[in-house]
Design a protein around this motif. Structure first.
Motif, PDB file in Angstrom:
ATOM      1  N   ARG A  25      18.556  -1.161  -2.449  1.00  0.00           N
ATOM      2  CA  ARG A  25      19.986  -1.407  -2.273  1.00  0.00           C
ATOM      3  C   ARG A  25      20.443  -1.201  -0.836  1.00  0.00           C
ATOM      4  NH1 ARG A  25      23.095   2.162  -5.714  1.00  0.00           N
ATOM      5  NH2 ARG A  25      21.371   3.576  -5.473  1.00  0.00           N
ATOM      6  N   THR A  26      19.534  -0.904   0.060  1.00  0.00           N
ATOM      7  CA  THR A  26      19.902  -0.706   1.457  1.00  0.00           C
ATOM      8  C   THR A  26      20.564  -1.944   2.021  1.00  0.00           C
ATOM      9  OG1 THR A  26      18.042   0.803   1.718  1.00  0.00           O
ATOM     10  CG2 THR A  26      19.016  -0.079   3.730  1.00  0.00           C
ATOM     11  N   THR A  27      20.066  -3.114   1.665  1.00  0.00           N
ATOM     12  CA  THR A  27      20.660  -4.353   2.181  1.00  0.00           C
ATOM     13  C   THR A  27      22.099  -4.521   1.693  1.00  0.00           C
ATOM     14  OG1 THR A  27      19.685  -5.582   0.345  1.00  0.00           O
ATOM     15  CG2 THR A  27      18.467  -5.554   2.423  1.00  0.00           C
ATOM     16  N   GLN A  28      22.384  -4.072   0.474  1.00  0.00           N
ATOM     17  CA  GLN A  28      23.749  -4.147  -0.036  1.00  0.00           C
ATOM     18  C   GLN A  28      24.681  -3.219   0.743  1.00  0.00           C
ATOM     19  OE1 GLN A  28      23.432  -3.245  -4.183  1.00  0.00           O
ATOM     20  NE2 GLN A  28      22.662  -5.281  -4.732  1.00  0.00           N
ATOM     21  N   PHE A  29      24.204  -1.998   1.027  1.00  0.00           N
ATOM     22  CA  PHE A  29      25.015  -1.060   1.808  1.00  0.00           C
ATOM     23  C   PHE A  29      25.260  -1.595   3.211  1.00  0.00           C
ATOM     24  CE2 PHE A  29      23.432   2.163  -1.269  1.00  0.00           C
ATOM     25  CZ  PHE A  29      24.663   2.646  -1.669  1.00  0.00           C
ATOM     26  N   LEU A  30      24.217  -2.142   3.832  1.00  0.00           N
ATOM     27  CA  LEU A  30      24.360  -2.668   5.184  1.00  0.00           C
ATOM     28  C   LEU A  30      25.262  -3.902   5.220  1.00  0.00           C
ATOM     29  CD1 LEU A  30      20.723  -2.195   6.518  1.00  0.00           C
ATOM     30  CD2 LEU A  30      22.748  -0.829   7.055  1.00  0.00           C
ATOM     31  N   ALA A  31      25.163  -4.758   4.213  1.00  0.00           N
ATOM     32  CA  ALA A  31      26.044  -5.935   4.151  1.00  0.00           C
ATOM     33  C   ALA A  31      27.497  -5.508   3.982  1.00  0.00           C
ATOM     34  CB  ALA A  31      25.615  -6.850   3.005  1.00  0.00           C
ATOM     35  N   ASN A  32      27.735  -4.493   3.165  1.00  0.00           N
ATOM     36  CA  ASN A  32      29.082  -3.972   2.980  1.00  0.00           C
ATOM     37  C   ASN A  32      29.629  -3.428   4.299  1.00  0.00           C
ATOM     38  OD1 ASN A  32      31.427  -3.151   1.561  1.00  0.00           O
ATOM     39  ND2 ASN A  32      30.562  -1.124   1.231  1.00  0.00           N
ATOM     40  N   GLU A  33      28.785  -2.711   5.034  1.00  0.00           N
ATOM     41  CA  GLU A  33      29.209  -2.153   6.319  1.00  0.00           C
ATOM     42  C   GLU A  33      29.485  -3.256   7.345  1.00  0.00           C
ATOM     43  OE1 GLU A  33      27.141   0.713   9.538  1.00  0.00           O
ATOM     44  OE2 GLU A  33      27.138   1.421   7.465  1.00  0.00           O
ATOM     45  N   ALA A 107      43.715  -3.767   8.158  1.00  0.00           N
ATOM     46  CA  ALA A 107      42.778  -2.664   8.412  1.00  0.00           C
ATOM     47  C   ALA A 107      42.754  -1.694   7.231  1.00  0.00           C
ATOM     48  CB  ALA A 107      43.141  -1.943   9.703  1.00  0.00           C
ATOM     49  N   ALA A 108      43.941  -1.377   6.701  1.00  0.00           N
ATOM     50  CA  ALA A 108      44.006  -0.483   5.539  1.00  0.00           C
ATOM     51  C   ALA A 108      43.333  -1.124   4.329  1.00  0.00           C
ATOM     52  CB  ALA A 108      45.466  -0.146   5.229  1.00  0.00           C
ATOM     53  N   TYR A 109      43.584  -2.417   4.112  1.00  0.00           N
ATOM     54  CA  TYR A 109      42.954  -3.107   2.989  1.00  0.00           C
ATOM     55  C   TYR A 109      41.439  -3.157   3.152  1.00  0.00           C
ATOM     56  CZ  TYR A 109      41.164  -6.695  -0.039  1.00  0.00           C
ATOM     57  OH  TYR A 109      40.402  -7.366  -0.949  1.00  0.00           O
ATOM     58  N   SER A 110      40.967  -3.406   4.366  1.00  0.00           N
ATOM     59  CA  SER A 110      39.525  -3.502   4.570  1.00  0.00           C
ATOM     60  C   SER A 110      38.840  -2.160   4.306  1.00  0.00           C
ATOM     61  CB  SER A 110      39.201  -3.998   5.983  1.00  0.00           C
ATOM     62  OG  SER A 110      39.598  -3.056   6.951  1.00  0.00           O
ATOM     63  N   PHE A 111      39.502  -1.058   4.683  1.00  0.00           N
ATOM     64  CA  PHE A 111      38.922   0.259   4.394  1.00  0.00           C
ATOM     65  C   PHE A 111      38.883   0.506   2.892  1.00  0.00           C
ATOM     66  CE2 PHE A 111      39.283   4.855   3.730  1.00  0.00           C
ATOM     67  CZ  PHE A 111      38.085   5.241   4.308  1.00  0.00           C
ATOM     68  N   TYR A 112      39.971   0.157   2.210  1.00  0.00           N
ATOM     69  CA  TYR A 112      40.014   0.314   0.754  1.00  0.00           C
ATOM     70  C   TYR A 112      38.904  -0.506   0.090  1.00  0.00           C
ATOM     71  CZ  TYR A 112      41.521  -0.659  -4.014  1.00  0.00           C
ATOM     72  OH  TYR A 112      41.550  -0.837  -5.376  1.00  0.00           O
ATOM     73  N   ASN A 113      38.743  -1.746   0.522  1.00  0.00           N
ATOM     74  CA  ASN A 113      37.731  -2.619  -0.057  1.00  0.00           C
ATOM     75  C   ASN A 113      36.318  -2.103   0.246  1.00  0.00           C
ATOM     76  OD1 ASN A 113      37.134  -4.978  -1.571  1.00  0.00           O
ATOM     77  ND2 ASN A 113      36.489  -5.973   0.337  1.00  0.00           N
ATOM     78  N   TYR A 114      36.108  -1.588   1.452  1.00  0.00           N
ATOM     79  CA  TYR A 114      34.805  -1.040   1.828  1.00  0.00           C
ATOM     80  C   TYR A 114      34.453   0.145   0.930  1.00  0.00           C
ATOM     81  CZ  TYR A 114      31.460   1.808   4.376  1.00  0.00           C
ATOM     82  OH  TYR A 114      30.378   2.584   4.709  1.00  0.00           O
ATOM     83  N   ARG A 119      31.331   2.537  -3.506  1.00  0.00           N
ATOM     84  CA  ARG A 119      31.213   3.289  -4.761  1.00  0.00           C
ATOM     85  C   ARG A 119      30.501   2.478  -5.840  1.00  0.00           C
ATOM     86  NH1 ARG A 119      36.683   3.933  -5.562  1.00  0.00           N
ATOM     87  NH2 ARG A 119      37.265   4.264  -3.436  1.00  0.00           N
ATOM     88  N   ILE A 120      30.808   1.204  -5.925  1.00  0.00           N
ATOM     89  CA  ILE A 120      30.174   0.351  -6.934  1.00  0.00           C
ATOM     90  C   ILE A 120      28.675   0.238  -6.664  1.00  0.00           C
ATOM     91  CG2 ILE A 120      30.028  -2.019  -7.806  1.00  0.00           C
ATOM     92  CD1 ILE A 120      33.084  -2.154  -7.487  1.00  0.00           C
ATOM     93  N   ILE A 121      28.306   0.053  -5.410  1.00  0.00           N
ATOM     94  CA  ILE A 121      26.883  -0.043  -5.052  1.00  0.00           C
ATOM     95  C   ILE A 121      26.180   1.278  -5.343  1.00  0.00           C
ATOM     96  CG2 ILE A 121      25.258  -0.363  -3.142  1.00  0.00           C
ATOM     97  CD1 ILE A 121      27.374  -2.257  -1.891  1.00  0.00           C
ATOM     98  N   PRO A 129      33.665  -9.573  -5.762  1.00  0.00           N
ATOM     99  CA  PRO A 129      34.832  -9.574  -4.877  1.00  0.00           C
ATOM    100  C   PRO A 129      36.031 -10.239  -5.528  1.00  0.00           C
ATOM    101  CG  PRO A 129      33.212 -11.182  -4.141  1.00  0.00           C
ATOM    102  CD  PRO A 129      32.599 -10.426  -5.296  1.00  0.00           C
ATOM    103  N   ARG A 130      37.201  -9.749  -5.171  1.00  0.00           N
ATOM    104  CA  ARG A 130      38.437 -10.347  -5.681  1.00  0.00           C
ATOM    105  C   ARG A 130      38.783 -11.551  -4.824  1.00  0.00           C
ATOM    106  NH1 ARG A 130      42.636  -5.650  -5.906  1.00  0.00           N
ATOM    107  NH2 ARG A 130      41.813  -5.402  -3.822  1.00  0.00           N
ATOM    108  N   GLN A 131      39.173 -12.610  -5.465  1.00  0.00           N
ATOM    109  CA  GLN A 131      39.544 -13.824  -4.753  1.00  0.00           C
ATOM    110  C   GLN A 131      41.008 -13.810  -4.323  1.00  0.00           C
ATOM    111  OE1 GLN A 131      37.289 -16.181  -3.906  1.00  0.00           O
ATOM    112  NE2 GLN A 131      35.787 -14.794  -4.800  1.00  0.00           N
ATOM    113  N   SER A 132      41.793 -12.907  -4.886  1.00  0.00           N
ATOM    114  CA  SER A 132      43.232 -12.908  -4.606  1.00  0.00           C
ATOM    115  C   SER A 132      43.528 -12.664  -3.131  1.00  0.00           C
ATOM    116  CB  SER A 132      43.941 -11.863  -5.464  1.00  0.00           C
ATOM    117  OG  SER A 132      43.452 -10.575  -5.167  1.00  0.00           O
ATOM    118  N   ILE A 133      42.762 -11.800  -2.475  1.00  0.00           N
ATOM    119  CA  ILE A 133      43.026 -11.531  -1.059  1.00  0.00           C
ATOM    120  C   ILE A 133      42.769 -12.772  -0.212  1.00  0.00           C
ATOM    121  CG2 ILE A 133      40.737 -10.601  -0.539  1.00  0.00           C
ATOM    122  CD1 ILE A 133      44.071  -9.439   0.955  1.00  0.00           C
TER     123      ILE A 133
END
Length: 157
Positions: A25-33, A107-114, A119-121, A129-133
């Protein structure tokens, strides 16, 4: 000898390898970052552009004031009614302030999403991902573009 604090720290972290599937799952964490950092770069650009737009509007108002003062043959002192108009907000400065505000909100939304994706990973879940944003961002950008076009057309007339 291993310190107890190091053991406590290692217990808090989720293992990088999913035991059920054997996937790393390292690639998932790095992609999220990377996604989070891309959002932050975008926010910095929006905030910087908003600052430039707001300050440039102030520069244009001061320049116009100087030119009207010199062309009118009046002394180099700024008339009282003109100097008080510098404190009012022009459409350009309001647009700049709006862009700075948008950058802060993103910026606040991106931190929340990150944090949510992290946590999910960690919990070995599937991040969807939510499409609404994307819809909100696209509609906001189109609206912002239309406002800028209308403003530029009104100023040039």
């Amino acid at each position: 000898m291993i310190d107890d604090d190091d053991n406590d720290h290692k217990k808090d972290r989720a293992p990088a390898i999913d035991k059920a599937t054997g996937n790393d799952r390292t690639t998932q964490f790095l992609a999220n970052e990377r996604t989070f950092l891309a959002w932050l770069r975008t926010c910095i650009a929006i905030i910087g552009l908003g600052f430039v737009v707001a300050r440039f509007s102030l520069f244009l108002r001061e320049f116009e004031m100087i030119m009207t003062t010199r062309s009118g043959g009046v002394s180099n002192q700024i008339p009282q009614e003109t100097s008080s108009s510098l404190s009012t907000h022009s459409p350009s400065s309001m647009l700049g302030l709006g862009m700075v505000g948008l950058g802060i909100i993103l910026a606040a939304y991106s931190f929340y999403n990150y944090r949510k994706a992290h946590r999910i990973i960690e919990n070995e879940g599937m991040y969807i991902p939510r499409q609404s944003i994307m819809y909100v961002a696209t509609i906001s950008l189109i609206t912002f573009g239309i406002i800028v076009i209308v403003y530029l057309l009104l100023v040039s007339i």
